[in-house]
Scaffold this motif. Structure first.
Motif, PDB file in Angstrom:
ATOM      1  N   GLN A 243       0.824  -1.218   0.000  1.00 40.69           N
ATOM      2  CA  GLN A 243       0.000   0.000   0.000  1.00 40.69           C
ATOM      3  C   GLN A 243       0.852   1.259   0.000  1.00 40.69           C
ATOM      4  OE1 GLN A 243      -2.609  -1.173   3.423  1.00 40.69           O
ATOM      5  NE2 GLN A 243      -4.249  -0.513   2.049  1.00 40.69           N
ATOM      6  N   ASP A 244       1.902   1.265   0.814  1.00 45.19           N
ATOM      7  CA  ASP A 244       2.787   2.442   0.881  1.00 45.19           C
ATOM      8  C   ASP A 244       3.434   2.725  -0.466  1.00 45.19           C
ATOM      9  OD1 ASP A 244       2.245   2.825   3.559  1.00 45.19           O
ATOM     10  OD2 ASP A 244       4.058   1.830   4.284  1.00 45.19           O
ATOM     11  N   ARG A 247       0.920   4.025  -2.920  1.00 46.76           N
ATOM     12  CA  ARG A 247       0.584   5.413  -2.575  1.00 46.76           C
ATOM     13  C   ARG A 247       1.658   6.364  -3.094  1.00 46.76           C
ATOM     14  NH1 ARG A 247       0.092   4.453   2.550  1.00 46.76           N
ATOM     15  NH2 ARG A 247      -2.060   3.726   2.433  1.00 46.76           N
ATOM     16  N   VAL A 320      -5.744   2.793  -1.356  1.00 49.50           N
ATOM     17  CA  VAL A 320      -4.679   3.527  -0.654  1.00 49.50           C
ATOM     18  C   VAL A 320      -5.046   5.007  -0.455  1.00 49.50           C
ATOM     19  CG1 VAL A 320      -2.924   1.930  -1.505  1.00 49.50           C
ATOM     20  CG2 VAL A 320      -3.340   4.054  -2.759  1.00 49.50           C
TER      21      VAL A 320
END
Length: 396
Positions: A243-244, A247, A320
């Motif tokens: 997810q990071d 993003r 995200v």
């Protein structure tokens, strides 16, 4: 094989029912997947079917089974196994052993063994290879499917000289031209009606090419996210890290970026970023356009990362909590189209930028018509130009 009778209802009834086929038949917009015809049914064949989750691989295989039985194939010669339900390597070994005994008992000349979602069981290939080497499958057709390219294509390499007439079949979400066709339009007809082309393109930008998203199922996005999370766990990666990285990518697209710039955003190693981006590529969520000048490709320079389908992009953005950038979406659709056509795409940038370079094509994508001067050989596409360009490319 009694425990798998529910997965093979055609063994026991002429009027058998299957959830995948029933769901497919109930859809407003449905199509027979053309990739079914690419599968080799000539013994001996070891076929590999792969592509992202939710593209209809299992449904396509069930449609193939129905068609074969309708054409007179002995239903008891077709064995379907969903490896998502198999707990371990040992359990799979026992089941394949039972399958070998059962096919002997049934005395059918040639069987079709379908192993769906093989990447759910680690080292599954060892069992299949063992029985191929023993000659147990010499008159049979084996079809294996999976949702990650690495899990399946790496397995292909483990069967040198053991695939017979087998094929590799890649199943992707529908492209825009395919989207047009499943809505009942002929490409030539749409090419003469720019208003219709733009209307269908607006729809494609929202829905992408997945069966569920096209049919506006409420759980389409959730199903895609769940499938991605499932693959993350299988690959022993971290959901939060995926997810990071997504993003960070979404804050930078459609600009070129480096793995270092993503790593700096997150305070992690650029090697970790590279590994995770390769994993996202493996799941067919993203791909990469590398920098190219003349005939030289620079893979270390900043690269353009693009999402491989509009619905993938919009769903991952929601997951995200990022906004979808229209200019990125347009660029990604063209990049993906050319990637499918040529197998690779590149970009170039100095005092001007070229978003897509491949073969003789040099394409720059703009949301609105550009007044900026570009070299004569560069095709500059505005949003209004893109649908007709894609359709012409598909026809040509």
């Amino acid at each position: 094989m009694e425990e798998f009778s529910d997965l093979n209802p055609w063994w026991y009834s002429d009027n058998w029912k299957d959830k995948h086929i029933e769901d497919w038949e109930s859809q407003k917009i449905k199509w027979r997947p053309n990739w079914i015809d690419e599968i080799s049914l000539t013994p001996f064949s070891l076929n590999f079917i792969y592509g992202p989750r939710q593209t209809g691989k299992t449904t396509g295989l069930k449609i193939m089974i129905k068609e074969l039985i309708d054409k007179g194939r002995d239903p008891k010669s077709i064995f379907y196994l969903d490896l998502d339900y198999i707990a371990s390597f040992q359990e799979l070994r026992e089941i394949i052993s039972e399958f070998v005994k059962e096919k002997r008992k049934r005395k059918v000349e040639s069987t079709i063994l379908i192993l769906d979602e093989v990447t759910s069981v680690e080292d599954w290939w060892k069992i299949v290879k063992y029985y191929i080497d023993k000659g147990e499958f010499s008159k049979d057709v084996i079809i294996v499917s999976g949702s990650s390219s690495l899990g399946v294509t790496k397995s292909v390499e483990r069967f040198p000289g053991r695939r017979g007439y087998g094929k590799e079949v890649l199943v992707l979400p529908l492209s825009f031209p395919q989207f047009v066709e499943v809505h009942g339009y002929k490409i030539d007809k749409v090419l003469t009606d720019s208003a219709l082309a733009l209307s269908l393109f607006d729809e494609y930008k929202k829905k992408g090419g997945f069966p569920k998203s096209i049919n506006e199922h409420k759980d389409a996005g959730e199903a895609l996210i769940y499938g991605v999370i499932s693959e993350i766990f299988k690959a022993k990666r971290e959901v939060g890290k995926v997810q990071d990285i997504l993003r960070s990518i979404m804050t930078k697209i459609p600009s070129a970026m480096s793995f270092n710039s993503i790593a700096n955003d997150l305070g992690i190693s650029h090697l970790t970023v590279e590994d995770y981006v390769e994993f996202l590529k493996d799941l067919f969520l993203v791909d990469i356009a590398y920098y190219k000048v003349g005939n030289e490709v620079n893979r270390k320079k900043e690269k353009k990362i693009f999402f491989r389908d509009p619905f993938i992009y919009t769903t991952m953005a929601k997951w995200v909590h990022r906004e979808v950038r229209e200019e990125a979406l347009l660029e990604h659709i063209v990049q993906e189209h050319m990637l499918r056509k040529f197998g690779e795409v590149f970009y170039f940038k100095n005092n001007y930028e070229i978003d897509v370079i491949v073969n003789d094509y040099k394409i720059e994508i703009k949301k609105e018509r550009s007044h900026k001067g570009y070299p004569k050989e560069v095709i500059v596409l505005s949003e209004d130009d893109i649908p007709l360009f894609l359709l012409k490319e598909a026809r040509g």
